[in-house]
Write an enzyme that holds these catalytic residues in place. Sequence first.
Site, PDB file in Angstrom:
ATOM      1  N   HIS A  34       0.723  -1.159  -0.093  1.00 46.58           N
ATOM      2  CA  HIS A  34       0.013  -0.006   0.030  1.00 46.58           C
ATOM      3  C   HIS A  34       0.909   1.193   0.047  1.00 46.58           C
ATOM      4  O   HIS A  34       1.903   1.243   0.927  1.00 46.58           O
ATOM      5  CB  HIS A  34      -0.896   0.038   1.183  1.00 46.58           C
ATOM      6  CG  HIS A  34      -1.746   1.465   1.467  1.00 46.58           C
ATOM      7  ND1 HIS A  34      -3.004   1.321   0.627  1.00 46.58           N
ATOM      8  CD2 HIS A  34      -1.712   2.172   2.047  1.00 46.58           C
ATOM      9  CE1 HIS A  34      -3.356   2.488   0.943  1.00 46.58           C
ATOM     10  NE2 HIS A  34      -2.611   2.973   1.736  1.00 46.58           N
ATOM     11  N   ASP A  36       1.207   5.229  -0.250  1.00 46.41           N
ATOM     12  CA  ASP A  36       0.207   6.571   0.050  1.00 46.41           C
ATOM     13  C   ASP A  36       1.095   7.620  -0.707  1.00 46.41           C
ATOM     14  O   ASP A  36       2.055   8.028  -0.639  1.00 46.41           O
ATOM     15  CB  ASP A  36       0.112   6.868   1.496  1.00 46.41           C
ATOM     16  CG  ASP A  36      -0.721   6.108   2.255  1.00 46.41           C
ATOM     17  OD1 ASP A  36      -1.842   5.891   1.848  1.00 46.41           O
ATOM     18  OD2 ASP A  36      -0.465   5.413   3.203  1.00 46.41           O
ATOM     19  N   HIS A  67      -2.530   4.805  -3.192  1.00 45.09           N
ATOM     20  CA  HIS A  67      -3.573   5.549  -2.663  1.00 45.09           C
ATOM     21  C   HIS A  67      -3.419   6.946  -2.680  1.00 45.09           C
ATOM     22  O   HIS A  67      -2.540   7.557  -2.231  1.00 45.09           O
ATOM     23  CB  HIS A  67      -3.806   5.307  -1.046  1.00 45.09           C
ATOM     24  CG  HIS A  67      -4.774   6.100  -0.311  1.00 45.09           C
ATOM     25  ND1 HIS A  67      -4.717   6.218   0.994  1.00 45.09           N
ATOM     26  CD2 HIS A  67      -6.068   6.393  -0.776  1.00 45.09           C
ATOM     27  CE1 HIS A  67      -5.464   7.091   1.492  1.00 45.09           C
ATOM     28  NE2 HIS A  67      -6.425   7.212   0.463  1.00 45.09           N
ATOM     29  N   PHE A 145      -0.741  11.105   8.976  1.00 45.52           N
ATOM     30  CA  PHE A 145      -0.049  11.008  10.305  1.00 45.52           C
ATOM     31  C   PHE A 145      -0.145   9.707  10.788  1.00 45.52           C
ATOM     32  O   PHE A 145      -1.409   9.210  11.178  1.00 45.52           O
ATOM     33  CB  PHE A 145      -0.695  12.467  10.770  1.00 45.52           C
ATOM     34  CG  PHE A 145      -0.539  13.398  10.482  1.00 45.52           C
ATOM     35  CD1 PHE A 145       0.503  14.396  10.644  1.00 45.52           C
ATOM     36  CD2 PHE A 145      -1.688  13.941   9.453  1.00 45.52           C
ATOM     37  CE1 PHE A 145       0.531  15.511   9.979  1.00 45.52           C
ATOM     38  CE2 PHE A 145      -1.488  15.390   9.027  1.00 45.52           C
ATOM     39  CZ  PHE A 145      -0.373  15.985   9.284  1.00 45.52           C
ATOM     40  N   SER A 146       0.982   9.074  11.204  1.00 49.28           N
ATOM     41  CA  SER A 146       0.851   7.765  11.990  1.00 49.28           C
ATOM     42  C   SER A 146       0.515   8.226  13.601  1.00 49.28           C
ATOM     43  O   SER A 146       0.807   9.192  13.698  1.00 49.28           O
ATOM     44  CB  SER A 146       2.245   7.050  11.947  1.00 49.28           C
ATOM     45  OG  SER A 146       3.132   7.929  12.417  1.00 49.28           O
ATOM     46  N   GLY A 147      -0.090   7.192  14.136  1.00 44.50           N
ATOM     47  CA  GLY A 147      -0.155   7.034  15.607  1.00 44.50           C
ATOM     48  C   GLY A 147      -1.631   7.508  15.828  1.00 44.50           C
ATOM     49  O   GLY A 147      -2.044   7.927  17.162  1.00 44.50           O
ATOM     50  N   ASP A 177      -8.062   0.980   6.428  1.00 43.27           N
ATOM     51  CA  ASP A 177      -6.737   1.465   6.263  1.00 43.27           C
ATOM     52  C   ASP A 177      -6.511   2.397   7.515  1.00 43.27           C
ATOM     53  O   ASP A 177      -7.235   3.297   7.584  1.00 43.27           O
ATOM     54  CB  ASP A 177      -6.494   1.999   5.244  1.00 43.27           C
ATOM     55  CG  ASP A 177      -5.107   2.720   5.142  1.00 43.27           C
ATOM     56  OD1 ASP A 177      -4.158   2.360   6.166  1.00 43.27           O
ATOM     57  OD2 ASP A 177      -4.915   3.441   4.353  1.00 43.27           O
ATOM     58  N   SER A 200       2.228   1.285  11.136  1.00 45.35           N
ATOM     59  CA  SER A 200       2.985   1.510  12.386  1.00 45.35           C
ATOM     60  C   SER A 200       2.207   1.075  13.611  1.00 45.35           C
ATOM     61  O   SER A 200       2.914   0.842  14.622  1.00 45.35           O
ATOM     62  CB  SER A 200       3.466   2.841  12.617  1.00 45.35           C
ATOM     63  OG  SER A 200       2.247   3.782  12.630  1.00 45.35           O
TER      64      SER A 200
END
Length: 227
Positions: A34, A36, A67, A145-147, A177, A200
Amino acid sequence: MKKLKVSASVSCMDLLHLEKELCDVEKSDISFLHYDVVDGVFNRCFGLGDFLLPFIKKCSSKPVEVHLAVNEIDLYLEPLIKAGADYIAVHYESMKDPLSTFEKIRALGAKPILAYRAETAPQEDFLVYAKEVEWVLKLMVNPGFSGQKMVEPALDHIKTMRTMIKQAGLKTRIQADGNINGQSIRRIVEAGADIVTGGSSGLYLKTGTLEENLSKLIESSKNKDLE
């Protein structure tokens, strides 16, 4: 329920050691990659461009889902498909004429995916478009943005999508996702998702290898007591 598929988010990999990361994916049961692409307008950050895709295609036989979290979709289709995209996920919120966009993607040599932001519920036209794509991508957080924590209404959106698909007699799969981890995956699968994108929160944890984390995610999708 169809067998659960798991994709791996490229943006959550260690990009300084990307070749090793891709080798690990290649040896695993990950179904596809995937990738981004975020334009800084659709969401307030920037994601990967087209420059890594040819390298990824040389290092991995796994299909690549690009994506497009962008506003101007047409600018990205040809260069990213030429760079190696097998699937292109395009957003309901960005398309003026989804059927025309899907046809353009197919004409360029890739397969279309219908994507929805975390806060966007399926509308009356959902089935018109869902039957024209390989699967539907539903964001559980908004891209870049991860997390982030899962947007809870997104679960209800998946339930609604699954009900509409089932009642229409379609076979369309639903991909979730964002914030896919040992605590959330069972709820997401029970809502109706049969593809998840690992990042993550669950797939690229430092507490285990890719294969260990993948196995744990799959088991967690079946057993609510397993963290």
